[in-house]
Motif scaffolding. Sequence first.
Motif, mmCIF file in Angstrom:
data_model
loop_
_atom_site.group_PDB
_atom_site.id
_atom_site.type_symbol
_atom_site.label_atom_id
_atom_site.label_comp_id
_atom_site.label_asym_id
_atom_site.label_seq_id
_atom_site.Cartn_x
_atom_site.Cartn_y
_atom_site.Cartn_z
ATOM 1 N N VAL A 392 30.300 43.285 37.961
ATOM 2 C CA VAL A 392 28.899 42.852 37.983
ATOM 3 C C VAL A 392 28.568 42.086 36.703
ATOM 4 O O VAL A 392 27.868 41.061 36.734
ATOM 5 N N TYR A 393 29.073 42.583 35.573
ATOM 6 C CA TYR A 393 28.847 41.928 34.274
ATOM 7 C C TYR A 393 29.375 40.496 34.306
ATOM 8 O O TYR A 393 28.722 39.561 33.832
ATOM 9 N N ILE A 394 30.558 40.318 34.876
ATOM 10 C CA ILE A 394 31.164 38.981 34.986
ATOM 11 C C ILE A 394 30.257 38.052 35.794
ATOM 12 O O ILE A 394 30.022 36.900 35.424
ATOM 13 N N LYS A 395 29.731 38.579 36.899
ATOM 14 C CA LYS A 395 28.854 37.765 37.757
ATOM 15 C C LYS A 395 27.546 37.420 37.051
ATOM 16 O O LYS A 395 27.098 36.271 37.077
ATOM 17 N N LYS A 396 26.923 38.434 36.419
ATOM 18 C CA LYS A 396 25.633 38.207 35.766
ATOM 19 C C LYS A 396 25.739 37.230 34.610
ATOM 20 O O LYS A 396 24.830 36.445 34.350
ATOM 21 N N ARG A 397 26.845 37.290 33.894
ATOM 22 C CA ARG A 397 27.044 36.412 32.741
ATOM 23 C C ARG A 397 27.513 35.022 33.144
ATOM 24 O O ARG A 397 27.654 34.133 32.300
ATOM 25 N N GLY A 398 27.793 34.848 34.429
ATOM 26 C CA GLY A 398 28.258 33.546 34.904
ATOM 27 C C GLY A 398 29.647 33.201 34.398
ATOM 28 O O GLY A 398 29.994 32.021 34.258
ATOM 29 N N ILE A 399 30.449 34.231 34.105
ATOM 30 C CA ILE A 399 31.815 33.999 33.618
ATOM 31 C C ILE A 399 32.682 33.555 34.788
ATOM 32 O O ILE A 399 32.745 34.223 35.823
ATOM 33 N N LYS A 400 33.343 32.421 34.599
ATOM 34 C CA LYS A 400 34.170 31.888 35.676
ATOM 35 C C LYS A 400 35.407 32.749 35.871
ATOM 36 O O LYS A 400 36.080 33.114 34.912
ATOM 37 N N LEU A 401 35.680 33.075 37.125
ATOM 38 C CA LEU A 401 36.848 33.894 37.433
ATOM 39 C C LEU A 401 38.121 33.035 37.385
ATOM 40 O O LEU A 401 38.459 32.360 38.349
ATOM 41 N N ASN A 402 38.809 33.072 36.258
ATOM 42 C CA ASN A 402 40.098 32.397 36.200
ATOM 43 C C ASN A 402 41.159 33.326 36.789
ATOM 44 O O ASN A 402 40.861 34.447 37.223
ATOM 45 N N CYS A 403 42.400 32.888 36.789
ATOM 46 C CA CYS A 403 43.460 33.659 37.445
ATOM 47 C C CYS A 403 43.696 35.009 36.762
ATOM 48 O O CYS A 403 44.018 35.999 37.425
ATOM 49 N N HIS A 404 43.540 35.059 35.432
ATOM 50 C CA HIS A 404 43.748 36.323 34.714
ATOM 51 C C HIS A 404 42.729 37.370 35.156
ATOM 52 O O HIS A 404 43.082 38.524 35.449
ATOM 53 N N LEU A 405 41.464 36.980 35.179
ATOM 54 C CA LEU A 405 40.419 37.919 35.581
ATOM 55 C C LEU A 405 40.530 38.295 37.054
ATOM 56 O O LEU A 405 40.321 39.452 37.426
ATOM 57 N N THR A 406 40.852 37.316 37.886
ATOM 58 C CA THR A 406 41.011 37.590 39.322
ATOM 59 C C THR A 406 42.119 38.605 39.548
ATOM 60 O O THR A 406 41.966 39.571 40.309
ATOM 61 N N THR A 407 43.248 38.394 38.871
ATOM 62 C CA THR A 407 44.378 39.322 38.986
ATOM 63 C C THR A 407 43.975 40.730 38.551
ATOM 64 O O THR A 407 44.297 41.714 39.219
ATOM 65 N N SER A 408 43.247 40.821 37.434
ATOM 66 C CA SER A 408 42.830 42.128 36.910
ATOM 67 C C SER A 408 41.859 42.826 37.855
ATOM 68 O O SER A 408 41.935 44.053 38.040
ATOM 69 N N LEU A 409 40.940 42.069 38.451
ATOM 70 C CA LEU A 409 39.993 42.662 39.401
ATOM 71 C C LEU A 409 40.714 43.176 40.651
ATOM 72 O O LEU A 409 40.422 44.270 41.137
ATOM 73 N N ILE A 410 41.641 42.392 41.162
ATOM 74 C CA ILE A 410 42.411 42.817 42.342
ATOM 75 C C ILE A 410 43.178 44.095 42.025
ATOM 76 O O ILE A 410 43.203 45.051 42.810
ATOM 77 N N ASP A 411 43.800 44.123 40.858
ATOM 78 C CA ASP A 411 44.574 45.289 40.432
ATOM 79 C C ASP A 411 43.670 46.517 40.283
ATOM 80 O O ASP A 411 44.024 47.615 40.723
ATOM 81 N N MET A 412 42.491 46.320 39.679
ATOM 82 C CA MET A 412 41.568 47.432 39.465
ATOM 83 C C MET A 412 41.080 48.008 40.786
ATOM 84 O O MET A 412 41.109 49.226 41.008
ATOM 85 N N TYR A 413 40.641 47.139 41.705
ATOM 86 C CA TYR A 413 40.146 47.625 42.992
ATOM 87 C C TYR A 413 41.268 48.256 43.819
ATOM 88 O O TYR A 413 41.060 49.277 44.482
ATOM 89 N N SER A 414 42.459 47.672 43.764
ATOM 90 C CA SER A 414 43.587 48.229 44.518
ATOM 91 C C SER A 414 43.945 49.620 44.015
ATOM 92 O O SER A 414 44.094 50.568 44.792
ATOM 93 N N LYS A 415 44.066 49.747 42.695
ATOM 94 C CA LYS A 415 44.443 51.050 42.121
ATOM 95 C C LYS A 415 43.303 52.054 42.179
ATOM 96 O O LYS A 415 43.531 53.255 42.083
ATOM 97 N N GLY A 416 42.069 51.540 42.333
ATOM 98 C CA GLY A 416 40.922 52.437 42.479
ATOM 99 C C GLY A 416 40.724 52.898 43.903
ATOM 100 O O GLY A 416 39.867 53.735 44.177
#
Length: 741
Positions: A392-416
């Motif tokens: 949510v913080y990433i979205k609110k701050r308008g931070i562009k999802l580059n490949c590093h962040l996308t990979t980390s989000l996928i990993d976090m949701y998968s492992k969660g």
Amino acid sequence: MATFITPPLSLPHHTNLPNSTSPNIDNDRYFANHPTVLLISQCTSLKSLKQVHAQMLRSGIFFDPFSASKLITASALSPYSSLDYARQVFDQIPQPNLYTWNTLIRAYASSPDPTQSLLLFLQMLLQCEHFPDKFTFPFLFKAASELKAFRVGRVFHGMVIKASLSTDIFVLNSLVHFYGSCGNLDFAYGVFLKIPRKDVVSWNSIIMGFARGGYPEEALDVFRGMEKENVKPNDVTMVGVLLACAKKLDLEFGRWVCSYIEKNEISVSLTLSNAILDMYMKCGSVEEAKKWFDRMQERDIFTWTTMLDGYAKLGEYDEARRVFDAMPCQDIAAWNALISAYEQNSKPKEALAIFRELQLRKDAKPDEVTLVCALSASAQLGAMDLGRWIHVYIKKRGIKLNCHLTTSLIDMYSKGGDLDKALEVFCSAESKDVFVWSAMIAGLAMHGHGRAAIDLFSKMLEAKVQPNAVTFTNVLCACSHTGLVNEGRTLFYQMEPVHGVVPGEKHYACMVDILGRSGLLDEAVELTEKMPIARTASVWGALLGACRLHGNLELAEKACSNLLELDPRNHGAYVLLSNIYAKTGKWDRVSGLRKVMRDSGLKKEPGCSSIEVNGVVHEFLAGDSSHPLSMEIYSKLDEVAARLKSVGYVPNKSYLLQHVEEEDMKEQALNLHSEKLAIAFGLITMVPSQPIRVVKNLRICGDCHSVAKLISRLYDREILLRDRYRFHYFREGNCSCMDYW
């Protein structure tokens, strides 16, 4: 500066203008000594420069190319420069000369957005009557280096050749730097060899290219060649050489370099001083690093961060924290060093504690590195609430999802345990590199969706994304978890001939696991015997695990012997063999193994399970009684045990690692496993609509697996349990693994 004939100018009449205003005169430098132009060099702020700009407009000399170029230089390159203002000034110049174009291209090349440098160059080709010169291309190569724009740089290289500038030392040096920055060291070295008269910058560029590109030995060889050519090194040379020493972890040579610097009286700049500090730290000589740090009269943020990062990576967290607290300025790089050190050393709780402290302090804002580290720590711990908050913080701050962040989000949701959300992030990603695809394949694999993982791998190939070693490890794991033997075998044998990825130890271990789990132990053994690389502990571990599943005692003892020969301190090998002995009732051998472990000082890694409730992560060890709600938890376990017995549950006592005579003690020992404690805590603290998410550091035992299935049916609860290898999703008495795990 070369002079150029400019088109006729119509200058406004002014008493300070020269009398001669011939339309064909060379206006460059014509107003060089004009009082207003001379004021430019005296400006100390953007405000004063704007005042001079206004005078130039009133007097008309702004339209003189030389005068305008002086204004552009101050606007773009001075200590008080403003690129936005420089661009506005530039756009007002009717016909900028080549020097002016080059100045702005240079400024953009060093800016946060080097792309503008390339765009301005394209505009120059269309609008400027002069062809780019030897000053233009080094700036373009710098911009291409910053952007890692290899193909663009290759085009510029072709233009250099066409313009007959391929012998210019400045252009060639910038080319060497460009190819080195892009990681194409063959090209960089090829250009270097063609430089007719190499200067110190030539040698520095190739040394730094090899050192940064992961070829430290080659960097040191070039340095030795530089000495033979009697080219005197400078402080930049020694920075590259020290970087190579740090990459090689060659402390002795690093010490020699420090003596060489002193002996040759090479000026020790702050950058060189930091390089010496970094070399000592990376080579593990903390004492020498500390001595050098104390000697340094000048320090910057890099100096402090090097000390902090060094201590943290060596596991000396108290010292790292002491350095952090002593820093005069704690920028985000310092916070990142501390957070990533904990995260990368399997201390996710500590990493997240530092991340929360960063949020409270508010003296630095999290950047991409911070968020990637925090997401990784959340994934390790199963802290889904925090992981979601970061998203949510990433979205609110308008931070562009580059490949590093996308990979980390996928990993976090998968492992969660939220595979749907992981897929949502994957599908919405604008850019998908090999790591994004690989992360999603891993997510599907750990959740037991083998077919879907293989289908996604096929789509990855259709998207023309080249798989790497990690991709194949993930897709082979998917086959292993779901018994897709033929598919796994096909993928494994296609790796090198079809995709150019040479199978490594992890891939052989995966393949042995695929064959072993399905009962094809003879084929698994044959594969280990034909391996073109040395059989590693992971390969023998996979074979030992298969023997535990299928009760092959003779092969298990052989695999365990080979595993312990390679890794004598591997307590997991003893545990697996103990399980096999216990399963077959050979308790004397179980006792013998436990004695060997005691005599060797080896201890079984304690089982630890964590569960997140209302944003707080609670941890339980086997037999834990330290939790504030311990009495309620054990009371709930007694209730669960009674309900399980009422439906015919019988504890599987083969999962005990020691012979316990009394039957009730056996049941109690099994009842104290950490995952059962975590599930019981979830039952008493979470509403029925909430899934119970548990993360365990070890593989879930068979008895706990059976109990979780029954609890999900008897209490009508969804239980998501992630162990060391995969996810188990229990619902209505069934598990997503279909008992194939």
